[in-house]
Design an enzyme around this catalytic site. Sequence first.
Site, mmCIF file in Angstrom:
data_model
loop_
_atom_site.group_PDB
_atom_site.id
_atom_site.type_symbol
_atom_site.label_atom_id
_atom_site.label_comp_id
_atom_site.label_asym_id
_atom_site.label_seq_id
_atom_site.Cartn_x
_atom_site.Cartn_y
_atom_site.Cartn_z
ATOM 1 N N GLN A 1 -22.809 13.965 -25.354
ATOM 2 C CA GLN A 1 -21.547 14.457 -24.795
ATOM 3 C C GLN A 1 -20.401 13.878 -25.627
ATOM 4 O O GLN A 1 -20.485 12.748 -26.105
ATOM 5 C CB GLN A 1 -21.413 14.123 -23.297
ATOM 6 C CG GLN A 1 -21.385 12.658 -22.900
ATOM 7 C CD GLN A 1 -22.776 12.039 -22.715
ATOM 8 O OE1 GLN A 1 -23.727 12.369 -23.393
ATOM 9 N NE2 GLN A 1 -22.882 11.069 -21.801
ATOM 10 N N THR A 2 -19.346 14.665 -25.817
ATOM 11 C CA THR A 2 -18.238 14.225 -26.670
ATOM 12 C C THR A 2 -16.990 13.904 -25.847
ATOM 13 O O THR A 2 -16.760 14.478 -24.783
ATOM 14 C CB THR A 2 -17.854 15.325 -27.693
ATOM 15 O OG1 THR A 2 -17.628 16.543 -26.971
ATOM 16 C CG2 THR A 2 -18.953 15.530 -28.720
ATOM 17 N N TYR B 1 -11.325 14.174 -8.128
ATOM 18 C CA TYR B 1 -10.253 13.419 -8.806
ATOM 19 C C TYR B 1 -9.344 14.396 -9.570
ATOM 20 O O TYR B 1 -8.114 14.320 -9.494
ATOM 21 C CB TYR B 1 -10.907 12.392 -9.745
ATOM 22 C CG TYR B 1 -9.970 11.706 -10.707
ATOM 23 C CD1 TYR B 1 -9.124 10.678 -10.278
ATOM 24 C CD2 TYR B 1 -9.947 12.058 -12.062
ATOM 25 C CE1 TYR B 1 -8.279 10.035 -11.181
ATOM 26 C CE2 TYR B 1 -9.118 11.417 -12.958
ATOM 27 C CZ TYR B 1 -8.279 10.412 -12.516
ATOM 28 O OH TYR B 1 -7.446 9.785 -13.411
ATOM 29 N N ASP C 1 0.848 -1.194 0.000
ATOM 30 C CA ASP C 1 0.000 0.000 0.000
ATOM 31 C C ASP C 1 0.888 1.251 0.000
ATOM 32 O O ASP C 1 1.547 1.549 1.006
ATOM 33 C CB ASP C 1 -0.894 -0.034 1.251
ATOM 34 C CG ASP C 1 -1.925 1.072 1.232
ATOM 35 O OD1 ASP C 1 -1.711 2.085 0.535
ATOM 36 O OD2 ASP C 1 -2.956 0.919 1.923
ATOM 37 N N LYS D 1 -5.356 15.577 -8.921
ATOM 38 C CA LYS D 1 -4.351 15.469 -9.988
ATOM 39 C C LYS D 1 -3.620 16.795 -10.175
ATOM 40 O O LYS D 1 -2.404 16.822 -10.352
ATOM 41 C CB LYS D 1 -5.019 15.064 -11.305
ATOM 42 C CG LYS D 1 -5.464 13.599 -11.371
ATOM 43 C CD LYS D 1 -4.278 12.679 -11.542
ATOM 44 C CE LYS D 1 -4.692 11.238 -11.772
ATOM 45 N NZ LYS D 1 -3.584 10.290 -11.535
ATOM 46 N N ALA E 1 -16.079 4.424 -20.282
ATOM 47 C CA ALA E 1 -17.094 4.335 -21.341
ATOM 48 C C ALA E 1 -16.790 3.284 -22.427
ATOM 49 O O ALA E 1 -17.674 2.473 -22.738
ATOM 50 C CB ALA E 1 -17.305 5.712 -21.960
#
Length: 331
Positions: free
Chosen positions: A220-221, A151, A52, A155, A195
């Site tokens: 949505q693209t 998220y 971990d 980052k 996706a």
Amino acid sequence: MEMKRALVLGAGGFIGGHLVKRLKKEGYWVRGVDLKRHEYEESPADEFVIGDLRDPRVCEKVLDQPFDRVYQLAADMGGAGFIFTGDNDAAIMHNSALINLNIAELASRMGVKKIFYSSSACIYPERNQMDPEKPVCAEESAYPAAPDSEYGWEKIFSERFYLACARNCKLPVRIARFHNVFGPEGTWTGSREKAPAAICRKVAEAPDGGEIEIWGDGKQTRSFLYIDECLDGVERLMRSDFTGPVNIGSEEMVTINGLAHMAMEIAGKKLSIKHVPGPLGVRGRNSDNRLILEKLGWAPSLPLKEGLAKTYAWIADRVRDNLVYATNPYG
Ligand code: NAD
């Protein structure tokens, strides 16, 4: 001549698993580290440590020498069903930030020759991604920062921490912002799948003439980058003297409905799409490859359909195996 040594953190994951294979082919001695073994493949790493990386003692055990290459891919992550529901926000921020705080500091102290950090297109501000036809994801558009998920905030914080270590401690870091990487041997079921994998699974599971569900209106693209090209980009960045952050992604933008139709064509099935509510993310997103072209003289070019065909074949095999087990009373 001594073998070059690489450390892959997150080696039990999708990109890490492919990277270990590639580094072995290139002749590296490789140590892989992850919370878990790779789900779909036996890792060819010379050493595979289950550990971990939130724990600094584990980090000190695995990052115990000035590796030629360190690849920091470990993160608590998943697709929209994992990062956009809000249910996992605290864990995502806490777990991934701890890993990056540990690793960047230790890599600076150990004098690693080069370290790669995988950031994400999710750092780009939501305000520039409202128009599905014209999303703006040029590297310099990241500020003022306003990612649409925790998220993304983790980052961008970690990007900045690696850059600070580069300035203050001469950490030789290379940072890429990946845009939706996909391919075989990635998560395809559960709730962390993304996706392309989710759509391939739904198409593979549906009987011809049936129906699949798509979250939102499907208008949505996004763009999707095949894993081999992602690793080509990482290698080019690691060989260069350019720190980044730089986009590593495809510029072939499609709607999610378009992606579903592409998967149906590959499968040779006619299916109808039922639009259902679900976690969505921004309206539009596409890689902007001007900077990578300028700095590395390279950008990905594989047509989406070719990568999707390989991914579909791999997922359709798993779906078939699952159906066999489900219907075999002795399985
Ligand atoms: P993945 O989830 O398949 O791999 C990440 C791995 O990190 C997992 O195997 C997980 O077990 C491991 N990990 C998580 N917490 C850990 C801990 N505390 N200690 C040790 N290991 C831990 O994801 P991936 O698709 O291979 O992505 C790799 C990296 O690239 C991640 O940092 C991700 O955020 C980034 N990225 C990926 C994409 C994409 O489309 N796949 C896009 C943008 C950025």
